[in-house]
Motif scaffolding. Structure first.
Motif, PDB file in Angstrom:
ATOM      1  N   GLN A   1       0.874  -1.082  -0.207  1.00  0.00           N
ATOM      2  CA  GLN A   1       0.117   0.147  -0.001  1.00  0.00           C
ATOM      3  C   GLN A   1       0.611   1.362  -0.225  1.00  0.00           C
TER       4      GLN A   1
ATOM      5  N   LEU B   1      -8.352  -0.559  -3.638  1.00  0.00           N
ATOM      6  CA  LEU B   1      -8.232  -2.033  -3.246  1.00  0.00           C
ATOM      7  C   LEU B   1      -9.596  -2.607  -2.814  1.00  0.00           C
TER       8      LEU B   1
ATOM      9  N   HIS C   1     -11.593  -5.362  -4.863  1.00  0.00           N
ATOM     10  CA  HIS C   1     -11.803  -6.771  -4.230  1.00  0.00           C
ATOM     11  C   HIS C   1     -13.198  -7.107  -4.310  1.00  0.00           C
TER      12      HIS C   1
ATOM     13  N   LYS D   1      -7.675 -10.985  -1.547  1.00  0.00           N
ATOM     14  CA  LYS D   1      -6.632 -10.769  -0.587  1.00  0.00           C
ATOM     15  C   LYS D   1      -6.018 -11.930   0.154  1.00  0.00           C
TER      16      LYS D   1
ATOM     17  N   TYR E   1      -2.642  -8.579  -1.975  1.00  0.00           N
ATOM     18  CA  TYR E   1      -3.613  -8.573  -2.793  1.00  0.00           C
ATOM     19  C   TYR E   1      -3.082  -9.347  -4.243  1.00  0.00           C
TER      20      TYR E   1
END
Length: 301
Positions: free
Chosen positions: A31, A49, A53, A60, A65
């Motif tokens: 991140q 994210l 997702h 994840k 990820y």
């Protein structure tokens, strides 16, 4: 739609484009790295994210990820319906990001339509921005709708840093004359503490320096109370990163040196040592100048 939501939707579209084109591979970078890549906060990264997702593009696994399917257009957002001003702001952010991520390099050619699609904005907005930006000689208009990234030499770099030194030295002198009650003295102390913290944990966190660097120079320039200074430094920063063409193997060492130089300037500022502060600032700018010249030389070899 709020500006924050505009930014989030635009980043989602850019990340979808990056995954689809193979610029972002599985597993995704951390991140912190994504925040640096897209010049955004970690909060915006987490929201992006989370959206991908929920769409089923990412999954994840532990702290990472992974990409489980190729993203589709419908996974993103339609941002072109925004006002021209909002689109202009989005494109400026996206254009600088393309340079910092080396998606646009010296010698590259591109069309206004390509950039408009990448940033999900109007081609008219792109053209207006490029026409304004070309005065810095970083890009050149080949023919209508077609542009090319310029190369520049050591002479250009030296002139660029001559301007930067004038701007920041003036701002530093104004900073040294701020009232004792000005909140920026406290901000300088807090910034020094952040530098110390990063220096002590530099092993795996050296990429976090970019935001610290931005905060440092923004604080110094704020004392000039001149919006044109901030705009000029933003352009200088873009050009500076544009010619960082070298291998990143020495990035950690460069950031360590810059952290120490920042700390020397902040310490001199806090103790109101005018001569030391100006001397350390000039030393720091000279280090950055020599680094840029080396990168230009390496690129031209």
């Amino acid at each position: 739609m709020s500006r924050t939501q505009d930014l989030r939707h635009n980043v989602i579209n850019q990340m979808i484009d990056g995954i689809a084109k193979g610029h972002i591979t599985s597993p995704l970078p951390s991140q912190a790295s994504l925040a640096e890549m897209y010049s955004i906060s970690r909060t915006t990264v987490r929201n992006t994210l989370s959206h991908l997702h929920q769409c089923g593009v990412l999954e994840k696994v532990g702290d990472y990820y992974i990409i489980v399917r190729t993203p589709r257009v419908e996974d993103g957002f339609d941002c072109v319906s925004q006002s021209s001003d909002a689109q202009a702001e989005i494109f400026e952010h996206a254009f600088f990001q393309m340079i910092n991520q080396r998606q646009l390099r010296a010698g590259d050619s591109f069309s206004e339509l390509q950039l408009a699609r990448a940033a999900n904005v109007s081609a008219v907005v792109v053209r207006e921005f490029l026409l304004r930006f070309c005065r810095y000689n970083l890009i050149v208009n080949i023919r209508r709708g077609q542009w090319s990234m310029n190369k520049f030499d050591q002479n250009y770099a030296e002139k660029l840093f001559e301007l930067r030194e004038m701007l920041e030295t003036h701002a530093l002198n104004r900073f040294l004359n701020l009232a004792h009650s000005d909140e920026r003295w406290l901000q300088a102390k807090e910034l020094l503490a952040r530098h110390r913290q990063l220096r002590d944990t530099i092993g795996n966190s050296y990429r976090m320096f970019s935001q610290l660097d931005r905060d440092f120079h923004t604080l110094i320039l704020s004392a000039a109370n001149n919006p044109f200074f901030n705009q000029s430094l933003e352009i200088i920063s873009v050009i500076f990163h544009f010619h960082y063409q070298w291998d990143e193997s020495d990035l950690k060492q460069r950031n360590i040196v810059a952290i120490e130089e920042h700390m020397a300037i902040l310490s001199a500022l806090i103790f109101r040592n005018d001569l030391d502060a100006v001397r350390e600032l000039r030393r720091h700018l000279d280090t950055a100048k020599q680094s840029m010249i080396r990168s230009i030389t390496q690129y031209s070899d």
